[in-house]
Write an enzyme that holds these catalytic residues in place. Sequence first.
Site, PDB file in Angstrom:
ATOM      1  CE  LYS A  81      -4.010   1.907   2.516  1.00 55.28           C
ATOM      2  NZ  LYS A  81      -4.916   1.727   3.683  1.00 55.28           N
ATOM      3  CB  SER A 134      -8.284   3.500   2.580  1.00 56.13           C
ATOM      4  OG  SER A 134      -7.408   2.963   3.536  1.00 56.13           O
ATOM      5  CB  SER A 143      -8.324   0.669   5.423  1.00 54.11           C
ATOM      6  OG  SER A 143      -9.048   1.879   5.334  1.00 54.11           O
TER       7      SER A 143
END
Length: 482
Positions: free
Chosen positions: A79, A154, A178
């Site tokens: 990420k 997210s 997330s």
Amino acid sequence: MRIEEMPATIVAEMVRRGDLSAVDYVSRILERAERTEDRVNAYITLLKDLALKRAEEIDRAVGRGEDPGRLAGVAVAVKDNIAVRGVENTCGSRILKGYRPPFNATVVERLLMEGAVIVGKTNMDEFAMGSTTETSAYGPTRNPWNLERVPGGSSGGSGAALAAGSATLALGSDTGGSIRCPAAYTGTYGLKPTYGAVSRYGLVPYANSLEQIGPMARNTEDLALLYSVIVGHDPRDSTSLRDSGAHLARIENVDPAKLRIGVIRELVEEPVDKRVAREVWRLLHKLESMGAEVDEVSLPLVDYALPAYYIVAMAEASSNLARYDGTRYGFRAPGATWEEMVVETRTRGFGWEVKRRIMLGSFILLAGYVEQYYVKALRVRSAVRREILSLLSRHHVLVGATMPIPAPRLGERVKDPLLLYTMDIATVPANLAGIPAVSVPAGIVDGAPVGAQFMGPPMGEPLLLGVSKLCEEATGFRDRVV
Ligand code: GLN
């Protein structure tokens, strides 16, 4: 089985034995990315050359008779809020454009020590604020299962990369859901670890008291493998637990006949979408037929958990984001004075959702309001933890829908902040309580997967991984690349 569907456990084993060339396999993953990225946009940065060079090194090491490690050659997506030395780290924000951290996050160090190949940095909601990956300054990520729908957020890029076959494992971060949200919508497995189990050194902070880095994968064994690599004490993170270690990544052999599951009523009834609840129940009935005891329980504080979460998260976010002033990281707007430069940088650099949270967070922390909002939210937080732990004294695990609705269409939720925030109703309690939680695929609604979330006691990851494995056996849902 196509190369891009192969489990990480098998890739690593074959590469270590010299039965699979890391270069061949990584090239295939990168080809997959090339073919899918136009539509999916899972990555902000693809590290094509770096990944191939690294794969060559792994192959050479194997050729010399060395063991590259437990993730030998495995393509891992990271990420974009987790630092990889020398690689742009945008957090999905314009304000960090061009920021290249001069260091690796601890989790990245650990990946590299075990022979992993980092293939890219994945798209995310700006500063991890969102549940759809639409607040990214680099365009939304689409759900590979159904391109009209979001992949969740997210860590949406990480989930989408797994579902598209452009990564074999992925790292996400979870402040209020997330990891679990995109896992649910992309048909993958995602674990939010016990608070403090995984080092946050090198993770760009959003709300420190809530968040953890965690693994995402297409099956439970891969999930546990990645977790075993990243878990463990780190002196560079002051919140890191001393007694955390690879033992937390064991997959407990759970005897379903001895398993007591508490179904949180509030997370399978109104306002949870009926079609989502039906898939969760279908899974639970399968577990029941395997011998598990399934009882309904109630967590009335769920309704208060959501506002308490957003108060705490915004308060912490407003302090954390104060550091982006154009003087140290990434983007800087021109200005005649220092003040003008800071104002311009922040005005142009941050997106609307981030600005909203900075403003609300600053408001919450104003003298005179602190007692009214922040302190009250902390009280709710302790009460949520107490209530959950009390339920967990009678049931081994608690379960409900991971997300209350099927994967939304692009644009459907993100326009209205309150609608967006209510998506997190089932995931935030685990962050408030600091307990581990895993999302497993339950079924398909509207052409995209939905998930079931299991919460366990602090340090209960082996049990959750065991339950995840049982679910995988019950549904047969694993290794799906679309
Ligand atoms: N959707 C939640 C939020 O926006 C959770 C995000 C996250 O876990 N990073 O705060």
